[in-house]
Design a protein around this motif. Structure first.
Motif, PDB file in Angstrom:
ATOM      1  N   ASP A  38       0.848  -1.197   0.000  1.00 40.03           N
ATOM      2  CA  ASP A  38       0.000   0.000   0.000  1.00 40.03           C
ATOM      3  C   ASP A  38       0.880   1.242   0.000  1.00 40.03           C
ATOM      4  O   ASP A  38       1.553   1.540   0.993  1.00 40.03           O
ATOM      5  N   LEU A  45       0.229   4.339   0.209  1.00 43.83           N
ATOM      6  CA  LEU A  45      -0.060   5.353   1.218  1.00 43.83           C
ATOM      7  C   LEU A  45       0.499   4.948   2.580  1.00 43.83           C
ATOM      8  O   LEU A  45       0.977   5.804   3.325  1.00 43.83           O
ATOM      9  N   ASP A  46       0.463   3.653   2.875  1.00 42.72           N
ATOM     10  CA  ASP A  46       1.069   3.200   4.127  1.00 42.72           C
ATOM     11  C   ASP A  46       2.568   3.444   4.088  1.00 42.72           C
ATOM     12  O   ASP A  46       3.178   3.842   5.073  1.00 42.72           O
ATOM     13  N   GLU A  55       4.102   5.779   2.397  1.00 46.61           N
ATOM     14  CA  GLU A  55       4.329   7.217   2.573  1.00 46.61           C
ATOM     15  C   GLU A  55       4.123   7.627   4.024  1.00 46.61           C
ATOM     16  O   GLU A  55       4.880   8.437   4.553  1.00 46.61           O
ATOM     17  N   ALA A  56       3.123   7.000   4.657  1.00 48.82           N
ATOM     18  CA  ALA A  56       2.861   7.355   6.052  1.00 48.82           C
ATOM     19  C   ALA A  56       4.077   7.063   6.907  1.00 48.82           C
ATOM     20  O   ALA A  56       4.458   7.859   7.764  1.00 48.82           O
ATOM     21  N   ARG A  93       6.843   9.592   6.232  1.00 44.59           N
ATOM     22  CA  ARG A  93       6.527  10.869   6.860  1.00 44.59           C
ATOM     23  C   ARG A  93       6.802  10.813   8.350  1.00 44.59           C
ATOM     24  O   ARG A  93       7.321  11.763   8.941  1.00 44.59           O
ATOM     25  N   LYS A 103       9.212  13.208  10.382  1.00 44.08           N
ATOM     26  CA  LYS A 103       8.712  14.026  11.485  1.00 44.08           C
ATOM     27  C   LYS A 103       9.535  13.811  12.723  1.00 44.08           C
ATOM     28  O   LYS A 103       9.839  14.739  13.466  1.00 44.08           O
ATOM     29  N   THR A 161      -2.932  -5.142   9.058  1.00 53.23           N
ATOM     30  CA  THR A 161      -4.274  -4.731   9.478  1.00 53.23           C
ATOM     31  C   THR A 161      -4.936  -5.783  10.389  1.00 53.23           C
ATOM     32  O   THR A 161      -5.705  -5.451  11.283  1.00 53.23           O
ATOM     33  N   SER A 162      -4.586  -7.049  10.165  1.00 55.64           N
ATOM     34  CA  SER A 162      -5.330  -8.100  10.859  1.00 55.64           C
ATOM     35  C   SER A 162      -4.982  -8.212  12.337  1.00 55.64           C
ATOM     36  O   SER A 162      -3.820  -8.237  12.724  1.00 55.64           O
ATOM     37  N   LYS A 185      -1.862  -2.191  12.533  1.00 49.89           N
ATOM     38  CA  LYS A 185      -1.765  -0.837  11.998  1.00 49.89           C
ATOM     39  C   LYS A 185      -2.660   0.136  12.737  1.00 49.89           C
ATOM     40  O   LYS A 185      -2.269   1.248  13.041  1.00 49.89           O
TER      41      LYS A 185
END
Lengths: 152, 453
Positions: free
Chosen positions: A22, A24-25, A27-28, A31, A35, A103-104, A124
């Motif tokens: 994924d 977006l995961d 990228e998260a 980030r 940070k 996720t599980s 997650k």
């Protein structure tokens, strides 16, 4: 980017191999590291086959220790559990430190992961807003824990 | 011989009595006199010694000598009974006359005389006698004299009659017994055939029962399968939908962070809306999963103190101090699964608080036993619900206020209904605008148990 005041005394900073499909995961996580101002290199594999190829240096790029693997379980082509199984069968790679981030929260998945000797299993949804808690935990881990050395 | 000591004529044959022939002597011989007296004595002795009455009939003259005993047996004094055959005949029972004289005739023809007849006593009663006798003949064989005895056989006759009566009674009883037996056998046959018929009926019903049981099992299996499918579907759906949602949420957050100052206010607002909708979608997904799971609990039944259960729920809503939640002290202890009941009460009480139009409000819980079920009621003095919507509110995702204003997904009552119905109960609402709301539902496991004080 390499931060010599952190990481191993021998100046090799720990690499993170992120096995996650994924974007977006991915990228998260990037980030979050940014940070927190943690600059360790992050490599990304889109699935288990890609990951093994990177670890076995079949891509032509070297991949030297120390490293940590962050593994998602739901992936195409080769699932996280299948990847783990092959990893533990590989002489050179079997002592790799793997954290599952998925996720599980199913007990079955958790059991299977630990059967394959993961260092930890993280869900997650509970990994914190923007994975902040996750990053904190990893940072502490590779600063305090001795990672497996080179075998060659 | 008679009592007056008059000398009697001695028939020729009577010489036997003396053991001497009568030919050698004539009348008035002193030896004869002695012999006569001896004979007389013997006669008297015999007559007196026997228990039978003696009679002596001179056929020529028709006179009959009756012994004392004869007369005594019949209850007569000597002067009350003439020494005649007629006297005998007059006292003979009318039914026995013919038979008796026929016997006499037979005797004169050579047969022994042995006959039974009834004689009337002085008191008017007839008594049975057995009469035996013998006779003497003249040279031509004609009977001259007949003598004999009567023996009271009344006792015997009476016993005979009684025996006959008993015999008749016995035969009658035997006949009845046989009749009863026959009827019993018939009833038995009848019973057996009815039992057969009934057994056949039962077998058929059993067959039918087995068939319907089999069908039931099939239905149950099918139902199980469908439920499992639903579970799987709900699980997969919610999981697979969660991933992109998470992505959208992350990106929205990043845009917000990265574009501070770069976006016009309207766009900032849009980003907020985006976040909002994502939140709601996640809640809806969680609700779907919850709904799919609702009523599918493992049925471990234990005693559940419903009072304690509800009080726990109240404590968890403690943030709303202004709310008063009442429940009776004697809430029942049920043999049931706690989880589902908890879910129902949580939803109903939570709803009551959430939808109240005042800061303060009151929720009252009540119950009553109905057989092996309990009837619970949850009442609030909130705004009430228009009867138009009473059916609708139990449907999935139904809310009566704009969706943005409501925290909930609108699935609470759908879950309540699913859970209650899975326990074999019913839920209904009693409400009208401005009159508060009461939810009623039934629950199994009631055995009249109360919590130990």
């Amino acid at each position: 980017m390499p931060d010599l005041t952190r990481g191993q005394p021998d100046a090799n900073t720990v690499k993170l191999l992120l096995v996650e499909d994924d974007t977006l995961d991915v990228e998260a996580i990037r980030r979050a590291f940014r940070k927190a101002r943690i600059g360790n290199p992050i490599h990304v594999a889109r699935d288990g086959i890609d990951a093994l190829s990177i670890l076995r240096e079949e891509t032509g790029e070297p991949f030297r220790r120390p490293y940590l693997i962050l593994l998602d379980l739901n992936m195409p082509r080769m699932s996280g559990i299948e990847f783990l199984s092959e990893l533990r069968d590989d002489e050179r790679l079997r002592d790799s430190i793997v954290f599952v981030l998925t996720t599980s929260d199913d007990d079955k998945d958790i059991m299977q992961a630990y059967d394959n000797l993961v260092a930890g299993y993280m869900v997650k949804a509970k990994a914190g807003e923007d994975f902040v808690k996750l990053i904190g935990m990893l940072d502490h881990y590779w600063r305090i824990v001795e990672l497996p050395p080179d075998r060659t | 011989m008679d009592d007056t000591n008059k000398p009697c004529q001695i028939p020729k044959g009577l010489a036997d009595f003396s053991g001497e022939s009568s030919d050698t002597h004539s009348d008035n011989d002193p030896l004869v006199e002695t012999k006569l007296r001896e004979l007389q004595q013997r006669c008297e002795l015999c007559a007196a010694g026997t228990s039978d009455g003696i009679w002596d009939w001179d056929l020529a003259t028709g006179t009959v000598w009756y012994s004392d005993l004869f007369l005594r047996i019949l209850g007569y004094a000597r002067d009350e009974w003439p020494a005649t055959v007629e006297a005998f005949n007059e006292h003979l029972h009318p039914e026995d006359i013919k038979r008796t004289w026929e016997a006499v005739d037979r005797h004169f023809k050579g047969e022994p005389f042995d006959v039974a007849y009834r004689l009337k006593r002085k008191d008017g009663n007839f008594v049975w006698f057995r009469s035996r006798g013998t006779s003497t003949r003249d040279g031509d064989g004609r009977p001259l004299r007949m003598a004999g005895s009567i023996q009271s056989i009344d006792e015997r006759k009476r016993v005979e009659a009684e025996l006959r009566k008993l015999n008749e009674a016995l035969q009658h009883e035997a006949a009845e017994r046989i009749a009863a037996q026959t009827m019993l056998e018939k009833l038995n046959e009848d019973l057996e055939s009815r039992v057969e018929a009934r057994t056949r009926e039962l077998k058929e019903s059993l067959e039918q029962l087995r068939d319907s049981e089999k069908r039931n099992q099939e239905y149950t299996r099918e139902l199980e399968r469908q439920n499992q499918d639903l579970d799987e579907f709900a699980y997969v759906a919610s999981h697979d939908l969660k991933a992109p949602l998470r992505g959208i949420r992350s990106v929205t957050g990043w845009l917000r962070e990265d574009c501070v100052g770069l976006l016009p206010e309207a766009s900032q607002g849009h980003l907020d809306d985006l976040q909002n909708r994502v939140d709601r979608m996640e809640r809806l997904l969680a609700a779907i999963l919850e709904y799919a799971r609702a009523g599918r609990y493992a049925e471990t039944r234990l005693p559940v103190d419903t009072g304690a259960l509800v009080r726990n729920i109240i404590e968890s809503f403690e943030s709303n101090h202004a709310f008063e939640i009442n429940l009776p002290d004697d809430m029942p202890v049920l043999d049931t699964a706690a989880e589902p009941l908890l879910q129902v009460f949580q939803n109903l009480i939570g709803n009551a608080i959430k939808h109240h139009d005042c800061e303060e409000g009151r929720v009252s819980i009540g119950w009553r036993g109905e057989g092996n079920r309990v009837h619970f009621s949850v009442h609030d003095n909130g705004p009430g619900i228009d009867p138009r919507f009473h059916k609708k509110i139990f449907q999935m995702f139904q809310t009566l206020r704009p969706r943005d204003e409501v925290e909930g997904s609108g699935i609470g009552l759908a879950i309540v209904r699913r859970v209650v119905e899975s326990q074999g109960g019913v839920v209904r609402i009693d409400s009208a605008l401005g009159r508060g709301t009461t939810f009623h539902f039934t629950w199994p496991g009631y055995h009249g148990k109360r919590p130990n004080a």
